[in-house]
Design a protein around this motif. Structure first.
Motif, PDB file in Angstrom:
ATOM      1  N   PHE A   6      -2.943   1.264  16.700  1.00  0.00           N
ATOM      2  CA  PHE A   6      -3.884   2.074  15.928  1.00  0.00           C
ATOM      3  C   PHE A   6      -4.427   3.210  16.783  1.00  0.00           C
ATOM      4  N   LEU A   7      -4.386   4.419  16.230  1.00  0.00           N
ATOM      5  CA  LEU A   7      -5.100   5.552  16.820  1.00  0.00           C
ATOM      6  C   LEU A   7      -6.477   5.574  16.182  1.00  0.00           C
ATOM      7  N   TYR A   8      -7.506   5.407  16.997  1.00  0.00           N
ATOM      8  CA  TYR A   8      -8.860   5.263  16.464  1.00  0.00           C
ATOM      9  C   TYR A   8      -9.721   6.411  16.987  1.00  0.00           C
ATOM     10  N   GLY A  43     -11.691  14.562  11.960  1.00  0.00           N
ATOM     11  CA  GLY A  43     -10.780  15.447  12.659  1.00  0.00           C
ATOM     12  C   GLY A  43      -9.472  14.820  13.106  1.00  0.00           C
ATOM     13  N   TRP A  44      -8.338  15.390  12.687  1.00  0.00           N
ATOM     14  CA  TRP A  44      -7.032  15.038  13.240  1.00  0.00           C
ATOM     15  C   TRP A  44      -7.034  15.475  14.697  1.00  0.00           C
ATOM     16  N   TRP A  67      -2.852   5.748  11.863  1.00  0.00           N
ATOM     17  CA  TRP A  67      -3.935   6.685  12.206  1.00  0.00           C
ATOM     18  C   TRP A  67      -5.174   6.200  11.467  1.00  0.00           C
ATOM     19  N   ALA A  68      -6.067   5.523  12.197  1.00  0.00           N
ATOM     20  CA  ALA A  68      -7.177   4.790  11.597  1.00  0.00           C
ATOM     21  C   ALA A  68      -8.385   5.689  11.375  1.00  0.00           C
ATOM     22  N   SER A  69      -8.212   6.662  10.508  1.00  0.00           N
ATOM     23  CA  SER A  69      -9.302   7.561  10.120  1.00  0.00           C
ATOM     24  C   SER A  69      -9.129   7.858   8.639  1.00  0.00           C
ATOM     25  N   GLY A  93       7.989   6.024  17.871  1.00  0.00           N
ATOM     26  CA  GLY A  93       9.236   5.300  17.711  1.00  0.00           C
ATOM     27  C   GLY A  93       9.096   4.094  16.810  1.00  0.00           C
ATOM     28  N   ALA A  94       8.197   4.203  15.816  1.00  0.00           N
ATOM     29  CA  ALA A  94       7.926   3.081  14.914  1.00  0.00           C
ATOM     30  C   ALA A  94       7.407   3.643  13.595  1.00  0.00           C
ATOM     31  N   PRO A  95       7.504   2.871  12.510  1.00  0.00           N
ATOM     32  CA  PRO A  95       6.937   3.338  11.239  1.00  0.00           C
ATOM     33  C   PRO A  95       5.449   3.629  11.396  1.00  0.00           C
ATOM     34  N   ALA A  96       4.970   4.637  10.661  1.00  0.00           N
ATOM     35  CA  ALA A  96       3.574   5.049  10.819  1.00  0.00           C
ATOM     36  C   ALA A  96       2.956   5.397   9.475  1.00  0.00           C
TER      37      ALA A  96
END
Length: 237
Positions: A6-8, A43-44, A67-69, A93-96
């Motif tokens: 997770f991108l937090y 914000g991205w 993308w945890a937003s 390199g993975a599903p997103a």
């Protein structure tokens, strides 16, 4: 072991993720990489920062990345959400996916067509998310803006404050209530929120984890995480 990345944005309710990991009590791991929160949750982080974070998650062995937003993945509309996910998938390199798409997929999983939205955002931000849901084909019967609250303020909202918001959102009788914002700590009391609403409640960190599980093709049943985690198998998309 299954690792889900997770991108937090920033630091607010990120402790929901280890709590969910402990609740699942399985071989599932939920590593987070923090990126700067630009303008609150909305914000991205940009291609460079997002790419660096995705690379870190790739090295962690993440089998899916989210993308945890909520606003960060919804504010540009469905086309921008797809572009973000494609970029993350390439770098990781993975599903997103992103939290906004996770709300859509989770609501569809539960057969929802008429939904209400509850947020700690201001009215304009709440309408942005409502517009995203309408574009995805949902009838948004009510949108309750509980803010504006900063991520730090939202992270301080307790179970009763959240329950009050979902009760208000549930008054028109929708199929379910979507409680937005990954800065809200909800993992410990989703069933309590569902009792308050009288119907399924989807929360941002909950659906983000569910979406990552869906992408990794894992099936998990855990009623402590709400109605969403009682349906098997998850829809693959």
């Amino acid at each position: 072991m299954t690792a889900l990345g997770f991108l937090y944005p920033g630091h607010a309710a990120e402790d929901d993720y280890p709590r969910i990991e402990q609740t699942l009590a399985s071989d599932i791991r939920l590593p987070l990489v923090h990126v700067p929160a630009r303008g609150g949750e909305a914000g991205w982080p940009g291609e460079v920062l997002a790419g660096e974070a995705a690379e870190e998650l790739r090295l962690s062995g993440a089998e899916a990345v989210v993308w945890a937003s909520t606003l960060g993945s919804a504010s540009g509309g469905p086309d921008e959400a797809v572009r973000q996910a494609d970029r993350l998938a390439k770098d990781a390199g993975a599903p997103a996916s992103g939290t906004a798409a996770a709300f859509v997929n989770a609501a569809r999983e539960l057969g929802m067509t008429r939904v209400s939205l509850a947020t700690p955002y201001d009215e304009a931000q709440t309408e942005t998310l409502a517009g995203y849901l309408r574009a995805a084909g949902f009838d948004v019967v009510r949108a309750v803006a509980g803010g504006p609250a900063s991520p730090a303020e939202a992270a301080g909202w307790d179970a009763e404050a959240q329950a009050k918001l979902v009760r208000e959102a549930a008054e028109p009788g929708p199929d379910g209530v979507l409680l937005a914002c990954t800065a809200l700590r909800t993992a410990a009391h989703i069933p309590q929120l569902e009792v308050a609403a009288g119907r399924p409640v989807l929360t941002a960190n909950q659906v983000s984890v569910w979406e990552a599980l869906r992408l990794a093709e894992r099936r998990v049943r855990e009623p402590a995480l709400g109605t969403l985690f009682t349906v098997l198998p998850p829809v693959r998309g």
